[in-house]
Design a protein around this motif. Structure first.
Motif, PDB file in Angstrom:
ATOM      1  N   GLN A   6      57.091 -82.226  11.856  1.00 50.07           N
ATOM      2  CA  GLN A   6      56.813 -82.220  13.286  1.00 50.07           C
ATOM      3  C   GLN A   6      55.519 -81.483  13.616  1.00 50.07           C
ATOM      4  O   GLN A   6      54.914 -81.707  14.669  1.00 50.07           O
ATOM      5  CB  GLN A   6      57.985 -81.590  14.046  1.00 50.07           C
ATOM      6  N   GLN A   7      55.068 -80.604  12.715  1.00 42.35           N
ATOM      7  CA  GLN A   7      53.826 -79.865  12.924  1.00 42.35           C
ATOM      8  C   GLN A   7      52.651 -80.476  12.165  1.00 42.35           C
ATOM      9  O   GLN A   7      51.518 -80.040  12.337  1.00 42.35           O
ATOM     10  CB  GLN A   7      54.000 -78.411  12.488  1.00 42.35           C
ATOM     11  N   LYS A  25      49.531 -93.449  12.045  1.00 38.35           N
ATOM     12  CA  LYS A  25      49.891 -92.035  12.019  1.00 38.35           C
ATOM     13  C   LYS A  25      51.390 -91.918  12.237  1.00 38.35           C
ATOM     14  O   LYS A  25      52.045 -92.845  12.735  1.00 38.35           O
ATOM     15  CB  LYS A  25      49.152 -91.246  13.100  1.00 38.35           C
ATOM     16  N   VAL A  26      51.938 -90.772  11.828  1.00 38.96           N
ATOM     17  CA  VAL A  26      53.341 -90.482  12.091  1.00 38.96           C
ATOM     18  C   VAL A  26      53.422 -89.722  13.409  1.00 38.96           C
ATOM     19  O   VAL A  26      52.728 -88.718  13.606  1.00 38.96           O
ATOM     20  CB  VAL A  26      53.955 -89.635  10.959  1.00 38.96           C
ATOM     21  N   GLU A  27      54.243 -90.222  14.303  1.00 36.46           N
ATOM     22  CA  GLU A  27      54.460 -89.556  15.586  1.00 36.46           C
ATOM     23  C   GLU A  27      55.965 -89.508  15.840  1.00 36.46           C
ATOM     24  O   GLU A  27      56.578 -90.522  16.173  1.00 36.46           O
ATOM     25  CB  GLU A  27      53.749 -90.288  16.712  1.00 36.46           C
ATOM     26  N   ALA A  30      58.358 -92.383  14.536  1.00 35.93           N
ATOM     27  CA  ALA A  30      57.726 -93.699  14.582  1.00 35.93           C
ATOM     28  C   ALA A  30      56.377 -93.700  13.879  1.00 35.93           C
ATOM     29  O   ALA A  30      55.750 -92.655  13.685  1.00 35.93           O
ATOM     30  CB  ALA A  30      57.545 -94.144  16.036  1.00 35.93           C
ATOM     31  N   LEU A  31      55.950 -94.913  13.507  1.00 38.49           N
ATOM     32  CA  LEU A  31      54.578 -95.133  13.046  1.00 38.49           C
ATOM     33  C   LEU A  31      53.777 -95.718  14.191  1.00 38.49           C
ATOM     34  O   LEU A  31      54.225 -96.668  14.854  1.00 38.49           O
ATOM     35  CB  LEU A  31      54.535 -96.091  11.860  1.00 38.49           C
ATOM     36  N   VAL A  32      52.586 -95.155  14.422  1.00 36.72           N
ATOM     37  CA  VAL A  32      51.735 -95.557  15.535  1.00 36.72           C
ATOM     38  C   VAL A  32      50.417 -96.107  14.994  1.00 36.72           C
ATOM     39  O   VAL A  32      49.816 -95.525  14.079  1.00 36.72           O
ATOM     40  CB  VAL A  32      51.478 -94.356  16.475  1.00 36.72           C
ATOM     41  N   ASP A  33      49.962 -97.212  15.553  1.00 35.80           N
ATOM     42  CA  ASP A  33      48.732 -97.888  15.143  1.00 35.80           C
ATOM     43  C   ASP A  33      47.504 -97.048  15.545  1.00 35.80           C
ATOM     44  O   ASP A  33      47.352 -96.673  16.702  1.00 35.80           O
ATOM     45  CB  ASP A  33      48.676 -99.255  15.816  1.00 35.80           C
ATOM     46  N   LEU A  62      54.371 -99.145  16.023  1.00 34.15           N
ATOM     47  CA  LEU A  62      54.562-100.280  15.121  1.00 34.15           C
ATOM     48  C   LEU A  62      56.017-100.481  14.751  1.00 34.15           C
ATOM     49  O   LEU A  62      56.533-101.596  14.757  1.00 34.15           O
ATOM     50  CB  LEU A  62      53.746-100.080  13.838  1.00 34.15           C
ATOM     51  N   ALA A  63      56.679 -99.381  14.361  1.00 31.13           N
ATOM     52  CA  ALA A  63      58.054 -99.483  13.879  1.00 31.13           C
ATOM     53  C   ALA A  63      58.629 -98.084  13.730  1.00 31.13           C
ATOM     54  O   ALA A  63      57.896 -97.086  13.772  1.00 31.13           O
ATOM     55  CB  ALA A  63      58.106-100.220  12.538  1.00 31.13           C
TER      56      ALA A  63
END
Length: 380
Positions: A6-7, A25-27, A30-33, A62-63
């Motif tokens: 998370q950090q 990126k990991v957010e 989720a994975l974000v484009d 994304l997913a």
């Protein structure tokens, strides 16, 4: 995932059917484009504010991360879900060798045994009897190292591995080509003719074209001990074949929460589980490296060698398995179907399954294919 995910500022690449390789990126979960921020990982890391820009970017989801991780196994991929690739793309894939005393001694033994695992045990006893098993106090390139070299030369035990292990020049070699590394969950390859080989759990530094180390990830630099032991001129065949290295799962960018000081203190754990029930555990600690990680970067890139797209650099391993698997005195070697997991708390876990390089899906997605897909998506 890292224990403090998370950090962490985590970036990677995912395969999306119909679109190709996408920077993500990991957010949270989720994975974000990240495509609107940078078309490639290499381009992203050229930004002076890469970590801050990634954290601030509001891209398309994304997913779910868990679904993508589960879908990354080579034997269970579902086409309509993304799966993870190696997080680097256009960067050169480089490696530093013989950076730990334990593995340095094993390299000398490989050479003396001429790549024959049956001779390794007796050669090991002979080498250790002459040079000992603790060279950790010898600083590479120091006057003390030169004195030790002269002693070993007089006893006909000097080796090309000792030259780079305690000499002034580090071993930096090209592990494989840009975009040839596989990601977590994928099959990793050994040459079908190799009968003595092992995994190499390593931390991989991520460096931009300016020589700035901007992040780190995990890697498995598979080693064919028989090929390299027969001749140092077989290094290309020993190190570079289809799926010969794995990198991932994500690059952790350096920021206020994680940096090179954390890399220097990292401890890696490794587990190999064979299809017949064989189990081997190992460890590698960066605290015992003989050259500082940034010193190795300086040997790789600088006035004498440039990388316009950056590089990733395997830092080497102290792990050199001697546990017998198929017979007394023969030590360890891989079997097809081995599952290899490499773990450190701040970078997560890299998992791969072993197969022979001729039976793994051939590498077809190179720079030309990536550029074609980026142009089609309007990103060039």
């Amino acid at each position: 995932m890292p224990a403090d995910a998370q950090q962490a500022t985590l970036v990677g690449r995912a395969w999306v059917e119909g679109q190709g390789a996408i920077l993500v990126k990991v957010e949270g979960d989720a994975l974000v484009d990240l495509s609107a921020l940078a078309p490639t990982c290499s381009a992203l890391l050229e930004r002076p504010d890469a970590a801050a820009a990634v954290r601030a970017h509001a891209g398309k989801r994304l997913a779910a991360l868990g679904e993508v991780l589960a879908n990354s196994g080579a034997d269970r991929r579902v086409a309509d879900l993304p799966w993870l690739l190696a997080p680097c793309d256009l960067q050169a894939i480089k490696a530093s060798g013989v950076t730990f005393v334990a593995s340095m001694l094993e390299r000398v033994i490989e050479e003396q045994a001429r790549g024959n695992p049956a001779l390794a045990q007796s050669v090991r006893k002979e080498v250790v009897a002459v040079i000992g098993d603790d060279l950790s106090k010898v600083r590479p390139g120091s006057p003390e190292a030169e004195q030790l070299k002269q002693v070993l030369v007089s006893k006909n035990l000097w080796s090309q591995y000792l030259e780079v292990g305690i000499g002034p020049d580090a071993e930096i070699f090209t592990k494989s080509q840009p975009m040839s590394a596989v990601g977590t969950g994928a099959e990793i390859g050994i040459h079908p003719k190799s009968e003595w080989n092992n995994p190499e759990p390593e931390i991989v530094l991520v460096v931009n074209s300016r020589g700035e180390t901007v992040g780190a990830t995990l890697g498995n630099d598979v080693n064919l001990r028989d090929f390299e032991g027969r001749s140092g001129l077989l290094l290309g065949k020993a190190k570079d074949n289809n799926a010969s290295c794995a990198i991932g799962p994500f690059i952790r960018l350096f920021d206020a929460k994680f940096g090179i000081a954390d890399v220097r203190q990292a401890d890696l754990a490794m587990l190999v589980v064979g299809p017949e029930g064989f189990r081997m555990e190992g460890a590698s600690s960066l605290k015992q490296i003989s050259r500082d990680p940034l010193d190795l970067v300086a040997h790789a890139i600088g006035p004498n060698h440039q990388y316009p797209d950056g590089l990733v650099l395997f830092l080497g391993t102290m792990f050199a398995p001697t546990q017998d698997r198929f017979g007394p005195g023969q030590g360890f070697t891989h079997a097809v179907g081995d599952a290899v997991a490499i773990f450190t708390p701040r970078l997560g876990t890299l998992v791969n399954r072993v197969n022979t390089s001729d039976r793994i899906e051939p590498w077809r997605y190179g720079v030309t294919a990536l550029m074609r897909d980026l142009a089609r998506r309007g990103l060039l």
